[in-house]
Design an enzyme around this catalytic site. Structure first.
Site, PDB file in Angstrom:
ATOM      1  CG  ASN A  18     -21.787  35.630 -28.509  1.00 13.28           C
ATOM      2  OD1 ASN A  18     -22.040  36.828 -28.545  1.00 13.28           O
ATOM      3  ND2 ASN A  18     -20.944  35.111 -27.649  1.00 13.28           N
ATOM      4  CD  GLU A  71     -21.747  32.126 -24.209  1.00 13.36           C
ATOM      5  OE1 GLU A  71     -21.890  32.072 -22.968  1.00 13.36           O
ATOM      6  OE2 GLU A  71     -20.658  32.376 -24.756  1.00 13.36           O
ATOM      7  CB  CYS A 109     -21.110  31.942 -33.717  1.00 13.52           C
ATOM      8  SG  CYS A 109     -20.058  30.683 -33.011  1.00 13.52           S
ATOM      9  CD  GLU A 146     -18.866  35.011 -36.355  1.00 12.97           C
ATOM     10  OE1 GLU A 146     -19.623  34.631 -35.428  1.00 12.97           O
ATOM     11  OE2 GLU A 146     -17.629  35.052 -36.246  1.00 12.97           O
ATOM     12  CB  CYS A 202     -19.168  31.013 -38.256  1.00 13.04           C
ATOM     13  SG  CYS A 202     -20.182  31.112 -36.769  1.00 13.04           S
TER      14      CYS A 202
HETATM   15  N1  THU Z   1     -18.288  32.991 -30.910  1.00 11.01           N
HETATM   16  C1  THU Z   1     -18.896  33.724 -31.893  1.00 11.01           C
HETATM   17  O1  THU Z   1     -19.959  34.328 -31.682  1.00 11.01           O
HETATM   18  N2  THU Z   1     -18.295  33.754 -33.123  1.00 11.01           N
HETATM   19  C2  THU Z   1     -17.164  33.036 -33.442  1.00 11.01           C
HETATM   20  O2  THU Z   1     -16.759  33.043 -34.589  1.00 11.01           O
HETATM   21  C3  THU Z   1     -16.434  32.332 -32.414  1.00 11.01           C
HETATM   22  C4  THU Z   1     -17.074  32.240 -31.089  1.00 11.01           C
HETATM   23  C5  THU Z   1     -18.924  32.952 -29.586  1.00 11.01           C
HETATM   24  C6  THU Z   1     -19.470  31.604 -29.199  1.00 11.01           C
HETATM   25  C7  THU Z   1     -19.429  31.680 -27.694  1.00 11.01           C
HETATM   26  O3  THU Z   1     -20.625  32.299 -27.236  1.00 11.01           O
HETATM   27  C8  THU Z   1     -18.269  32.596 -27.382  1.00 11.01           C
HETATM   28  O4  THU Z   1     -17.982  33.282 -28.601  1.00 11.01           O
HETATM   29  C9  THU Z   1     -17.026  31.891 -26.890  1.00 11.01           C
HETATM   30  O5  THU Z   1     -16.677  30.865 -27.727  1.00 11.01           O
END
Ligand code: THU
Length: 128
Positions: A40, A42, A51, A53, A87
């Site tokens: 992920n 941000e 994210c 995925e 995702c």
């Molecule tokens: N996140 C993912 O990387 N994959 C997901 O399926 C759900 C959420 C990340 C996004 C964000 O950086 C952190 O998790 C909290 O939501």
């Protein structure tokens, strides 16, 4: 041999998650046997976060792969979580039946994209 989950764990170490502190790693195996990882990423403008995925899918597609066998997802957490709706939709664009294995510290869940996103929105499913 290194397992798909090990690639996902390594990818989580690359997570850029200063806002949530929630590091996620994904590893995607294509039908040709290549492995693409994602974490992920941000952003201060929170909605721009990508994210793990989707990072893995976008990396694979941008390198010429469109058909996939399996995805492993790792979060260093006691509880299991499942991929967000965005995702699921992005994964379903490229596979009707992708096997997805989700791992936390104590649990694992074997599922498929069809199970996670039944009746997905689709205009184009031959991936060409
Ligand atoms: N996140 C993912 O990387 N994959 C997901 O399926 C759900 C959420 C990340 C996004 C964000 O950086 C952190 O998790 C909290 O939501």
């Amino acid at each position: 041999m290194k397992k798909l989950i090990d690639y996902a764990k390594d990818a989580a170490k690359m997570a850029y998650a200063p806002y949530s502190q929630f590091a996620v790693g994904a590893a995607l195996e294509s039908t040709s046997g290549r492995i693409f990882t994602g974490c992920n990423v941000e952003n201060a403008s929170y909605g721009l976060t990508n994210c793990a995925e989707r990072t893995a899918i976008f990396k694979a597609v941008s390198e010429g792969e469109r058909t996939f066998r399996r995805m492993a997802i790792w979060v260093d957490s006691d509880t299991l979580f499942t991929p967000c709706g965005a995702c699921r939709q992005v994964i379903s664009e490229f596979s009707d039946d992708l096997e997805i294995i989700i791992y936390s510290r104590n649990e694992e869940l074997h599922t498929t994209i069809a199970e996670l996103l039944p009746h997905s929105f689709s205009l184009h499913k031959d991936h060409s």
